[in-house]
Motif scaffolding. Structure first.
Motif, PDB file in Angstrom:
ATOM      1  N   ILE A  65       0.447  -1.040  -0.118  1.00 42.32           N
ATOM      2  CA  ILE A  65      -0.103   0.113  -0.421  1.00 42.32           C
ATOM      3  C   ILE A  65       1.031   1.050   0.763  1.00 42.32           C
ATOM      4  CG2 ILE A  65      -1.900   1.392   1.138  1.00 42.32           C
ATOM      5  CD1 ILE A  65      -2.677  -1.367   2.226  1.00 42.32           C
ATOM      6  N   ILE A  66       0.771   2.460  -1.250  1.00 46.24           N
ATOM      7  CA  ILE A  66       1.172   3.394  -0.899  1.00 46.24           C
ATOM      8  C   ILE A  66       1.072   4.313  -0.075  1.00 46.24           C
ATOM      9  CG2 ILE A  66       1.805   4.440  -2.567  1.00 46.24           C
ATOM     10  CD1 ILE A  66       3.293   2.454  -3.216  1.00 46.24           C
ATOM     11  N   GLY A  67       2.053   4.782   0.944  1.00 47.23           N
ATOM     12  CA  GLY A  67       1.875   6.039   1.754  1.00 47.23           C
ATOM     13  C   GLY A  67       3.794   6.012   2.546  1.00 47.23           C
ATOM     14  N   GLY A  94      -4.727   7.963 -12.173  1.00 43.26           N
ATOM     15  CA  GLY A  94      -5.484   9.273 -11.068  1.00 43.26           C
ATOM     16  C   GLY A  94      -4.036  10.045 -10.563  1.00 43.26           C
ATOM     17  N   ALA A  95      -2.990   9.290 -10.265  1.00 41.71           N
ATOM     18  CA  ALA A  95      -2.532   9.577  -8.537  1.00 41.71           C
ATOM     19  C   ALA A  95      -1.961  11.266  -8.887  1.00 41.71           C
ATOM     20  CB  ALA A  95      -1.449   8.448  -8.497  1.00 41.71           C
ATOM     21  N   PHE A  96      -1.224  12.088 -10.080  1.00 45.16           N
ATOM     22  CA  PHE A  96      -1.294  12.769 -10.214  1.00 45.16           C
ATOM     23  C   PHE A  96      -1.334  13.979 -10.839  1.00 45.16           C
ATOM     24  CE2 PHE A  96       2.287   9.536 -10.129  1.00 45.16           C
ATOM     25  CZ  PHE A  96       3.132   9.926  -8.549  1.00 45.16           C
ATOM     26  N   GLN A  97      -3.331  13.807 -11.121  1.00 45.44           N
ATOM     27  CA  GLN A  97      -3.786  14.371 -11.664  1.00 45.44           C
ATOM     28  C   GLN A  97      -4.247  16.500 -11.547  1.00 45.44           C
ATOM     29  OE1 GLN A  97      -8.042  13.251 -11.142  1.00 45.44           O
ATOM     30  NE2 GLN A  97      -7.747  12.704  -9.314  1.00 45.44           N
ATOM     31  N   TYR A  98      -2.772  16.519  -9.925  1.00 53.60           N
ATOM     32  CA  TYR A  98      -3.477  18.134  -9.870  1.00 53.60           C
ATOM     33  C   TYR A  98      -2.023  18.404  -9.914  1.00 53.60           C
ATOM     34  CZ  TYR A  98      -8.402  17.056  -8.619  1.00 53.60           C
ATOM     35  OH  TYR A  98      -9.718  16.450  -7.570  1.00 53.60           O
ATOM     36  N   ALA A  99      -0.812  17.552 -10.261  1.00 54.04           N
ATOM     37  CA  ALA A  99       0.276  18.121 -10.259  1.00 54.04           C
ATOM     38  C   ALA A  99       0.292  18.782 -11.177  1.00 54.04           C
ATOM     39  CB  ALA A  99       1.100  16.942 -10.703  1.00 54.04           C
ATOM     40  N   TYR A 120      -3.437   3.850  -3.011  1.00 57.75           N
ATOM     41  CA  TYR A 120      -2.688   2.998  -4.056  1.00 57.75           C
ATOM     42  C   TYR A 120      -1.935   1.631  -3.444  1.00 57.75           C
ATOM     43  CZ  TYR A 120      -4.241   7.802  -7.086  1.00 57.75           C
ATOM     44  OH  TYR A 120      -5.317   8.438  -7.442  1.00 57.75           O
ATOM     45  N   MET A 121      -1.581   0.443  -4.462  1.00 58.55           N
ATOM     46  CA  MET A 121      -1.228   0.004  -4.295  1.00 58.55           C
ATOM     47  C   MET A 121      -0.565  -0.541  -5.475  1.00 58.55           C
ATOM     48  SD  MET A 121      -4.026  -2.435  -2.136  1.00 58.55           S
ATOM     49  CE  MET A 121      -5.816  -1.646  -2.505  1.00 58.55           C
TER      50      MET A 121
END
Length: 194
Positions: A65-67, A94-99, A120-121
């Motif tokens: 598990i990413i974190g 969608g992990a970097f949609q606001y970057a 995210y995993m």
């Protein structure tokens, strides 16, 4: 803080995996154990509709598990993923949609994944089951016409329980998309009136 009732011991998910040529396979996932302290979970992954000797295949998988413990950068060189590969897959999920610009994955600071709407995993299949009831495993080195050498990039919505993902193997250029929804247990408690 988000608390998902979907990502728990015994949770079940069902959906599809699509590959090139729009081949669609039926997929069922059962989560055996979620370890929030170690940022890991494990379970069974069953895919049906395969060709060849195995029309269906059940594997045991483990997930990072990413974190705060595992980052977006894949730490396992034998999995064949580069930082560029990781970035492409996480961005599609969608992990970097606001970057505003591309962020080096190694510079993303650890965070508490349980406080986010999306977890995210990475899912890695480790063994194929010969007999589910006997829990006899065949390692991926044994003879089989089915390969599970790659791994999955996964996005899990804590709000809806939906799982989206992409299977990655360094020998394939295409994206194999995975989409699963929670199987809701519709049983109701029995009340007894005295």
């Amino acid at each position: 803080m988000f608390e998902s009732s979907y990502l728990r011991n015994g949770a079940q998910f069902h959906g599809i995996q699509k590959s090139d040529g729009n081949k669609t396979f039926d997929v069922s996932v059962t989560v055996l154990h979620v370890n929030t302290e170690q940022s890991m979970l494990c379970g069974f992954f069953k895919i049906s509709g395969l060709s060849g000797n195995n029309s269906s295949l059940t594997t045991y998988f483990e997930a990072e598990i990413i974190g705060d413990k595992y980052g977006f950068l894949t730490r396992w060189p034998e999995w064949g993923a580069s930082e560029s590969t990781d970035y492409k897959h996480w961005k599609r999920l969608g992990a970097f949609q606001y970057a505003k610009r591309k962020v080096p994955l190694r510079r993303i600071k650890p965070y508490d994944p349980w406080k986010k709407g999306t977890i995210y995993m990475r899912w890695k299949e480790l063994a194929m089951l010969d007999k589910v009831n006997d829990f006899q495993f065949r390692s991926r080195n044994s003879s089989s016409d089915v390969s599970f050498e790659g791994f999955y990039y996964i996005a899990f919505s804590q709000r809806t329980g939906r799982i989206s993902g992409y299977y990655y193997h360094y020998k394939f250029d295409h994206f194999q998309y995975l989409e699963l929804d929670p199987v809701l247990n519709r049983t109701f408690p029995v009340l007894e009136f005295l």
